[in-house]
Write a protein that holds these residues in place. Structure first.
Motif, PDB file in Angstrom:
ATOM      1  N   THR A 158      -0.281  -0.664  14.920  1.00 38.00           N
ATOM      2  CA  THR A 158       0.566  -1.805  15.285  1.00 38.00           C
ATOM      3  C   THR A 158       0.063  -3.007  14.497  1.00 38.00           C
ATOM      4  OG1 THR A 158       0.952  -0.958  17.518  1.00 38.00           O
ATOM      5  CG2 THR A 158       1.388  -3.293  17.144  1.00 38.00           C
ATOM      6  N   ILE A 159       0.935  -3.553  13.656  1.00 41.53           N
ATOM      7  CA  ILE A 159       0.503  -4.621  12.764  1.00 41.53           C
ATOM      8  C   ILE A 159       1.544  -5.737  12.723  1.00 41.53           C
ATOM      9  CG2 ILE A 159      -0.748  -2.988  11.287  1.00 41.53           C
ATOM     10  CD1 ILE A 159       1.533  -3.497   9.186  1.00 41.53           C
ATOM     11  N   ASP A 160       1.133  -6.855  12.129  1.00 43.16           N
ATOM     12  CA  ASP A 160       2.065  -7.912  11.725  1.00 43.16           C
ATOM     13  C   ASP A 160       2.276  -7.757  10.216  1.00 43.16           C
ATOM     14  OD1 ASP A 160       1.826  -8.813  14.338  1.00 43.16           O
ATOM     15  OD2 ASP A 160       0.321 -10.329  13.812  1.00 43.16           O
ATOM     16  N   LEU A 161       3.443  -8.148   9.754  1.00 45.44           N
ATOM     17  CA  LEU A 161       3.745  -8.022   8.331  1.00 45.44           C
ATOM     18  C   LEU A 161       4.567  -9.219   7.875  1.00 45.44           C
ATOM     19  CD1 LEU A 161       3.698  -6.239   5.732  1.00 45.44           C
ATOM     20  CD2 LEU A 161       5.880  -5.293   6.505  1.00 45.44           C
ATOM     21  N   LEU A 162       4.135  -9.844   6.784  1.00 45.34           N
ATOM     22  CA  LEU A 162       4.879 -10.944   6.173  1.00 45.34           C
ATOM     23  C   LEU A 162       5.490 -10.437   4.878  1.00 45.34           C
ATOM     24  CD1 LEU A 162       5.663 -13.979   6.071  1.00 45.34           C
ATOM     25  CD2 LEU A 162       3.540 -14.355   4.792  1.00 45.34           C
ATOM     26  N   ALA A 163       6.813 -10.617   4.733  1.00 45.65           N
ATOM     27  CA  ALA A 163       7.515 -10.217   3.515  1.00 45.65           C
ATOM     28  C   ALA A 163       8.199 -11.438   2.916  1.00 45.65           C
ATOM     29  CB  ALA A 163       8.549  -9.137   3.819  1.00 45.65           C
ATOM     30  N   VAL A 164       7.988 -11.663   1.621  1.00 36.73           N
ATOM     31  CA  VAL A 164       8.606 -12.785   0.921  1.00 36.73           C
ATOM     32  C   VAL A 164       9.421 -12.246  -0.253  1.00 36.73           C
ATOM     33  CG1 VAL A 164       8.253 -14.958  -0.299  1.00 36.73           C
ATOM     34  CG2 VAL A 164       6.708 -14.319   1.572  1.00 36.73           C
ATOM     35  N   PHE A 165      10.711 -12.582  -0.266  1.00 32.38           N
ATOM     36  CA  PHE A 165      11.618 -12.178  -1.341  1.00 32.38           C
ATOM     37  C   PHE A 165      11.958 -13.419  -2.173  1.00 32.38           C
ATOM     38  CE2 PHE A 165      12.317  -9.612   2.397  1.00 32.38           C
ATOM     39  CZ  PHE A 165      12.365  -8.315   1.926  1.00 32.38           C
ATOM     40  N   SER A 166      11.838 -13.302  -3.485  1.00 36.00           N
ATOM     41  CA  SER A 166      12.134 -14.428  -4.372  1.00 36.00           C
ATOM     42  C   SER A 166      13.095 -13.995  -5.461  1.00 36.00           C
ATOM     43  CB  SER A 166      10.852 -14.963  -5.016  1.00 36.00           C
ATOM     44  OG  SER A 166       9.899 -15.348  -4.042  1.00 36.00           O
ATOM     45  N   ILE A 167      14.109 -14.822  -5.703  1.00 39.87           N
ATOM     46  CA  ILE A 167      15.042 -14.577  -6.794  1.00 39.87           C
ATOM     47  C   ILE A 167      15.082 -15.811  -7.681  1.00 39.87           C
ATOM     48  CG2 ILE A 167      17.137 -15.405  -5.595  1.00 39.87           C
ATOM     49  CD1 ILE A 167      18.592 -12.951  -6.904  1.00 39.87           C
ATOM     50  N   TYR A 168      15.296 -15.586  -8.983  1.00 45.67           N
ATOM     51  CA  TYR A 168      15.196 -16.647  -9.969  1.00 45.67           C
ATOM     52  C   TYR A 168      16.523 -16.803 -10.712  1.00 45.67           C
ATOM     53  CZ  TYR A 168      10.373 -15.782  -8.754  1.00 45.67           C
ATOM     54  OH  TYR A 168       9.208 -15.628  -8.045  1.00 45.67           O
ATOM     55  N   PRO A 169      16.696 -17.899 -11.461  1.00 47.69           N
ATOM     56  CA  PRO A 169      17.998 -18.157 -12.077  1.00 47.69           C
ATOM     57  C   PRO A 169      18.486 -17.077 -13.035  1.00 47.69           C
ATOM     58  CG  PRO A 169      16.704 -20.171 -12.045  1.00 47.69           C
ATOM     59  CD  PRO A 169      15.788 -19.066 -11.608  1.00 47.69           C
ATOM     60  N   LYS A 170      17.561 -16.418 -13.725  1.00 44.07           N
ATOM     61  CA  LYS A 170      17.978 -15.450 -14.720  1.00 44.07           C
ATOM     62  C   LYS A 170      17.524 -14.046 -14.361  1.00 44.07           C
ATOM     63  CE  LYS A 170      18.093 -18.673 -18.628  1.00 44.07           C
ATOM     64  NZ  LYS A 170      17.599 -18.951 -20.002  1.00 44.07           N
ATOM     65  N   ASP A 171      18.333 -13.074 -14.742  1.00 43.29           N
ATOM     66  CA  ASP A 171      18.065 -11.653 -14.617  1.00 43.29           C
ATOM     67  C   ASP A 171      18.404 -11.125 -13.217  1.00 43.29           C
ATOM     68  OD1 ASP A 171      17.222  -9.068 -15.528  1.00 43.29           O
ATOM     69  OD2 ASP A 171      15.906 -10.092 -16.918  1.00 43.29           O
ATOM     70  N   ARG A 172      18.247  -9.813 -13.057  1.00 36.19           N
ATOM     71  CA  ARG A 172      18.802  -9.102 -11.909  1.00 36.19           C
ATOM     72  C   ARG A 172      17.744  -8.692 -10.889  1.00 36.19           C
ATOM     73  NH1 ARG A 172      20.422  -7.453 -16.813  1.00 36.19           N
ATOM     74  NH2 ARG A 172      22.650  -7.683 -17.319  1.00 36.19           N
ATOM     75  N   PHE A 173      16.546  -9.194 -11.003  1.00 34.06           N
ATOM     76  CA  PHE A 173      15.466  -8.687 -10.166  1.00 34.06           C
ATOM     77  C   PHE A 173      15.127  -9.633  -9.009  1.00 34.06           C
ATOM     78  CE2 PHE A 173      13.342 -11.097 -13.555  1.00 34.06           C
ATOM     79  CZ  PHE A 173      12.504 -11.925 -12.821  1.00 34.06           C
ATOM     80  N   THR A 174      14.494  -9.031  -8.013  1.00 34.98           N
ATOM     81  CA  THR A 174      13.891  -9.762  -6.898  1.00 34.98           C
ATOM     82  C   THR A 174      12.402  -9.431  -6.860  1.00 34.98           C
ATOM     83  OG1 THR A 174      15.876  -9.825  -5.513  1.00 34.98           O
ATOM     84  CG2 THR A 174      13.768  -9.915  -4.371  1.00 34.98           C
ATOM     85  N   LYS A 175      11.584 -10.431  -6.660  1.00 37.96           N
ATOM     86  CA  LYS A 175      10.152 -10.227  -6.474  1.00 37.96           C
ATOM     87  C   LYS A 175       9.855 -10.127  -4.979  1.00 37.96           C
ATOM     88  CE  LYS A 175       5.646 -12.433  -7.332  1.00 37.96           C
ATOM     89  NZ  LYS A 175       4.965 -13.639  -7.893  1.00 37.96           N
ATOM     90  N   VAL A 176       9.016  -9.156  -4.603  1.00 39.73           N
ATOM     91  CA  VAL A 176       8.666  -8.957  -3.195  1.00 39.73           C
ATOM     92  C   VAL A 176       7.155  -8.987  -3.034  1.00 39.73           C
ATOM     93  CG1 VAL A 176       8.964  -7.505  -1.150  1.00 39.73           C
ATOM     94  CG2 VAL A 176      10.681  -7.447  -2.974  1.00 39.73           C
ATOM     95  N   GLU A 177       6.690  -9.711  -2.035  1.00 39.56           N
ATOM     96  CA  GLU A 177       5.273  -9.740  -1.681  1.00 39.56           C
ATOM     97  C   GLU A 177       5.131  -9.322  -0.219  1.00 39.56           C
ATOM     98  OE1 GLU A 177       3.270 -13.375  -3.951  1.00 39.56           O
ATOM     99  OE2 GLU A 177       5.257 -13.893  -3.170  1.00 39.56           O
ATOM    100  N   LEU A 178       4.403  -8.241   0.022  1.00 38.25           N
ATOM    101  CA  LEU A 178       4.156  -7.746   1.372  1.00 38.25           C
ATOM    102  C   LEU A 178       2.707  -8.009   1.746  1.00 38.25           C
ATOM    103  CD1 LEU A 178       5.936  -4.236   1.270  1.00 38.25           C
ATOM    104  CD2 LEU A 178       6.898  -6.431   1.990  1.00 38.25           C
ATOM    105  N   SER A 179       2.503  -8.684   2.888  1.00 35.87           N
ATOM    106  CA  SER A 179       1.147  -9.007   3.335  1.00 35.87           C
ATOM    107  C   SER A 179       0.960  -8.500   4.763  1.00 35.87           C
ATOM    108  CB  SER A 179       0.905 -10.520   3.279  1.00 35.87           C
ATOM    109  OG  SER A 179       1.105 -11.020   1.973  1.00 35.87           O
ATOM    110  N   PRO A 180       0.356  -7.322   4.929  1.00 36.72           N
ATOM    111  CA  PRO A 180       0.108  -6.792   6.282  1.00 36.72           C
ATOM    112  C   PRO A 180      -1.127  -7.429   6.904  1.00 36.72           C
ATOM    113  CG  PRO A 180      -0.668  -5.230   4.637  1.00 36.72           C
ATOM    114  CD  PRO A 180      -0.056  -6.385   3.875  1.00 36.72           C
ATOM    115  N   SER A 181      -1.141  -7.458   8.226  1.00 30.97           N
ATOM    116  CA  SER A 181      -2.284  -8.063   8.926  1.00 30.97           C
ATOM    117  C   SER A 181      -3.518  -7.177   8.887  1.00 30.97           C
ATOM    118  CB  SER A 181      -1.912  -8.358  10.383  1.00 30.97           C
ATOM    119  OG  SER A 181      -1.531  -7.166  11.052  1.00 30.97           O
ATOM    120  N   SER A 182      -3.344  -5.900   8.613  1.00 28.20           N
ATOM    121  CA  SER A 182      -4.480  -4.993   8.438  1.00 28.20           C
ATOM    122  C   SER A 182      -4.158  -4.006   7.324  1.00 28.20           C
ATOM    123  CB  SER A 182      -4.805  -4.244   9.739  1.00 28.20           C
ATOM    124  OG  SER A 182      -3.703  -3.462  10.164  1.00 28.20           O
TER     125      SER A 182
END
Length: 331
Positions: A193-217
């Protein structure tokens, strides 16, 4: 005399008005200009003015909010959140995350190079599952993670987010990017059983999304993936002496027609990955236990304006991105 006075008075008013207009800004025009200048957009929109009837939200109208703590009554197809979760886009592609137990990511294929999500999913805008001048929802996620969604791989299957104590969302739009931040508290993922922080970032150019996953353990099995389709092969490539790799697929794998083509890819840092495996519904990337995992996912639809229309173009594009990651460490 009166006529001269009146004419003089009117001249002063007109001159004053001109000077005022030169010195003051029109808020409405400024707002239009800001919207025109914006290159990315993220949002979450919920209903207000209605009521919960069991797990369905009845009545009300949609309103965008910057932060949201997801109500306990909310589940899939509750009608509470416009297009079922947060969305983010740039001029080339849009994405949405199902903010419920599924936690999959879907693709909005775009035929236009303007921002459209603010007008998607309203009662007046028609179904986003049906073709519209701007585009449509093109991916059938089913029981998978969609493209770039995440869960925990345990005993040959993926644990989604059926058991979570609290889920909260924050939206951020800046001049250089748009972000969706999701905090999951008390996620029961098998024996952990954990906490999880997910951050999605998109930028002006191109088709990708950046993802950062930070679990509590530091847990094993944290994973992302690409939905599997019959007769669509998986490609995988890693730089021999470098740090990055990808998994990718290309072919007839959309809801927009039997001959409609889509490319999907996930880029990962080899130092953060334990292995890649085949799940029941996904091609999976399993992360090693760690404090943070960072990856990128992308979608290239052939009907995108000036888009990628062949397997060869798609491979050229993702191989160039792999080399860029190797050289610069980021996209």
């Amino acid at each position: 005399m009166n006529k001269i006075f009146i004419l003089g008075f009117l001249s002063v008013l007109i001159l004053s008005s001109c000077n005022y207009n030169k010195g003051q800004k029109n808020p409405e025009k400024e707002e239009v200009q800001v919207k025109k200048q914006r290159k990315t957009f993220s949002e979450i929109s919920i209903k207000e003015g209605g009521k919960w009837v069991g797990n369905e939200y009845v009545g009300g109208t949609f309103k965008n909010v910057i932060e949201l703590k997801v109500p306990d009554s909310h589940t899939d197809h509750s009608g509470y959140i416009r297009y079922e979760g947060p969305g983010w886009e740039n001029s080339q592609v849009g994405f949405r995350l199902y903010l419920d137990w599924r936690n999959a990511i879907d693709i909005f294929g775009k035929k236009v190079d303007t921002l459209v999500l603010a007008n998607v999913g309203h009662p007046y805008s028609g179904s986003y599952h049906e073709e519209a001048p701007w585009g449509l929802d093109i991916l059938k996620a089913g029981k998978s993670l969609g493209i770039g969604g995440f869960g925990r791989y345990v005993n040959d299957s993926v644990i989604h987010f059926r058991e979570v104590e609290n889920t909260s969302v924050k939206i951020n739009n800046s001049e250089t990017s748009s972000e969706v931040e999701i905090e999951y508290s008390g996620w029961i993922a098998g024996d952990e059983t954990i906490d999880l922080l997910a951050v999605f970032s998109i930028y002006p150019k191109d088709r990708f999304t950046k993802v950062e996953l930070s679990p509590s353990s530091k847990i094993s099995g944290l994973s992302t993936g690409i939905v599997k389709f019959e007769d669509i092969p998986l490609w995988q490539k890693e730089t021999e002496d470098g740090n990055w790799g990808y998994i990718a697929s290309y072919g007839n794998q959309t809801l927009a027609g039997d001959d409609d083509k889509l490319g999907m890819a996930i880029f990962y840092n080899k130092s953060e990955v334990a292995e890649t495996v085949e799940g029941p519904h996904d091609h999976l990337v399993l992360f090693s236990p760690g404090e943070r995992s960072t990856y990128y996912f992308l979608a290239a639809w052939e009907q995108e304006k000036n888009g990628i229309t062949s397997k060869e173009e798609f491979l050229k594009d993702i191989n160039a991105k792999l080399q860029r990651l190797e050289k610069e460490g980021e996209l």
